[in-house]
Design a protein around this motif. Structure first.
Motif, mmCIF file in Angstrom:
data_model
loop_
_atom_site.group_PDB
_atom_site.id
_atom_site.type_symbol
_atom_site.label_atom_id
_atom_site.label_comp_id
_atom_site.label_asym_id
_atom_site.label_seq_id
_atom_site.Cartn_x
_atom_site.Cartn_y
_atom_site.Cartn_z
ATOM 1 N N GLN B 14 -21.126 110.869 -93.358
ATOM 2 C CA GLN B 14 -21.868 109.839 -94.114
ATOM 3 C C GLN B 14 -22.491 110.376 -95.502
ATOM 4 O O GLN B 14 -22.591 109.548 -96.329
ATOM 5 C CB GLN B 14 -22.570 109.087 -93.198
ATOM 6 N N TRP C 4 -23.026 105.075 -89.567
ATOM 7 C CA TRP C 4 -21.567 104.277 -89.524
ATOM 8 C C TRP C 4 -20.146 105.230 -89.546
ATOM 9 O O TRP C 4 -19.161 105.021 -89.291
ATOM 10 C CB TRP C 4 -21.069 103.389 -90.475
ATOM 11 N N LEU C 5 -20.614 106.722 -89.918
ATOM 12 C CA LEU C 5 -19.427 107.788 -90.294
ATOM 13 C C LEU C 5 -20.042 108.906 -89.637
ATOM 14 O O LEU C 5 -20.462 109.554 -90.387
ATOM 15 C CB LEU C 5 -19.099 107.496 -91.714
ATOM 16 N N LEU C 8 -14.106 112.110 -89.275
ATOM 17 C CA LEU C 8 -13.076 111.459 -90.099
ATOM 18 C C LEU C 8 -11.782 111.620 -89.228
ATOM 19 O O LEU C 8 -10.709 111.295 -89.383
ATOM 20 C CB LEU C 8 -12.668 112.456 -91.317
ATOM 21 N N LEU C 19 -9.634 103.198 -90.319
ATOM 22 C CA LEU C 19 -11.019 104.100 -90.866
ATOM 23 C C LEU C 19 -10.912 103.986 -92.274
ATOM 24 O O LEU C 19 -11.965 103.802 -92.924
ATOM 25 C CB LEU C 19 -11.057 105.502 -90.272
ATOM 26 N N LEU C 23 -13.851 102.458 -94.910
ATOM 27 C CA LEU C 23 -14.354 103.188 -96.005
ATOM 28 C C LEU C 23 -14.237 102.387 -97.222
ATOM 29 O O LEU C 23 -15.368 102.369 -98.245
ATOM 30 C CB LEU C 23 -13.679 104.694 -96.099
ATOM 31 N N LYS C 26 -16.880 99.849 -96.955
ATOM 32 C CA LYS C 26 -18.262 100.478 -97.090
ATOM 33 C C LYS C 26 -18.583 100.565 -98.502
ATOM 34 O O LYS C 26 -19.642 100.557 -99.170
ATOM 35 C CB LYS C 26 -18.340 101.487 -96.352
#
Lengths: 74, 74, 74, 74, 74, 74
Positions: B14, C4-5, C8, C19, C23, C26
Motif C-alpha cells: 500500500q 486495503w492492500l 499482491l 486485485l 488497484l 484505487k
C-alpha cells in the motif's frame, strides 16, 4: 547532435526520475527539433490536465527503464 | 528542488501504491511547476471519467516499477 | 485511509485479475476521493466504448504486476 | 462470477493470444457487467479505427503477461 | 481460425518487428473480423497522424514481447 | 523491403535512443508506406503538443526494449 546521454546510471532515484524527464523531452525534441515551436506549444499543454497526464505517463515509462538500469537503487 | 525521492523501497504494497501516486503527480509537477495552475485544473479532470482513468494508468505504470523494486513485497 | 492492500499474492489468476481491478479503481479513488462524484461519472464512462477500453488497459497494466508478483501462478 | 481464469498456461502462442483477448474483454466486462449495453456499444467501436487500435493495445498488454507466463513458448 | 501463430521465435530482429505488426493487426482482426469494414477504415486512420502513432504504439508493445522471446537476438 | 534492422545492440545509450526513434517511425511507415502522405502529416502533428507526447511515448516503449537488449549499457 551533441552527446546528451552517455549513461543510464544515476546516484539516486530522484536523479533517475529527472533523467526520465529528460528522455521524455528528448523524444519530443527529436520529433519537433525547432525550440521556438516547442516553446509556443508549452502554454497550451501545460494548462491542460490530460496533456499533463500524458506527459507524466511518458516519464513513467522512461522511469521504468532508468530504474531497471540502476537495479532500483537497492 | 528539495529531495523528495530517496528510495523506492517501502514497507508495504500500500505504501508502494502511494509512492506510485506521488511519482505520477511529480511527473505533472515537473511539467507544470506552478501549483496554482495545477490546482485550477483539478476540478476539471477530477470530474472527467477518462481523465481519471488516464491518471490511474500513470499510477499503474509507476506501481510496476515500485513493485519490482520491492520484489513484490514477497 | 484504512489498510486495503497488504499483499499482491493471490491464490488464483482470477483473484489476481480481480486485485488488478481493485488497484485500477484505487488509482481513480485517490485522485477523486468523493464517492458521490465517482458514482455520478459511472453511467457516462460505462456506456462509452473507448472509456471501457481505457479502463481495461489500466487493469491490464496492473495485472502484469500482480501476475509477476505471483510468478504467474505456475 | 463463475471461474473463468484458472491458469495463464496455454499450449501454443496462438492460444495465449486468444487468452489475452479474453482478458481484455473481461476487463471491460467487470466495468460494464450488462451484456446488452456492451452489445449496443459494439457497432460503434468496431467501426472506428482508433477504437480498434486501443482495443488491440489492451490485448498487446495482456499478451505480454501471458507470453511471460509461458516463458514465450520456447 | 487457421493457425497463424505457432512461434514467437524469429531469425532476425526485423522479422521480429514484422511479427509484432502481425500481432497488432490480429488484435484488430479479432475485434472486427469483417475484412471489408477494416479495409473501409484504412484510408481514414492511415492519413491521421495520431492514429498512426497509436498503431505504432501497439507494435512497440508487441515488439517488447517478441524481442524478449528471442532474448533480443543477442 | 531492404534490411533495416539487423541488431538491437548499440554502442551507447544515445544510439539506443536513436534506434528507438527509428523503430517508432518504422511502425508508422509499415502502416502508411507512402512517404508523401507521411510528409504531408508532419506539419500537423509536429505542432500539436499531444501528438508530440504520444510520439514520445512510443519512443519510450521502444527504448525499454533496446535498453534491455543492451543490458542497460552497464
Amino acid at each position: 547532435m551533441a552527446d546528451w546521454l552517455t549513461s543510464l546510471q544515476t546516484e539516486t532515484p530522484q536523479q533517475g526520475f529527472e533523467l526520465a524527464i529528460t528522455l521524455a523531452r528528448k523524444g519530443v525534441g527529436y520529433t519537433q527539433p525547432d525550440p521556438e515551436v516547442r516553446e509556443k506549444l508549452r502554454p497550451t499543454y501545460a494548462e491542460d490536465a490530460d496533456s499533463l497526464t500524458f506527459a507524466s505517463h511518458v516519464i513513467a515509462t522512461h522511469f521504468q527503464t532508468v530504474a531497471a538500469a540502476n537495479n532500483y537503487w537497492k
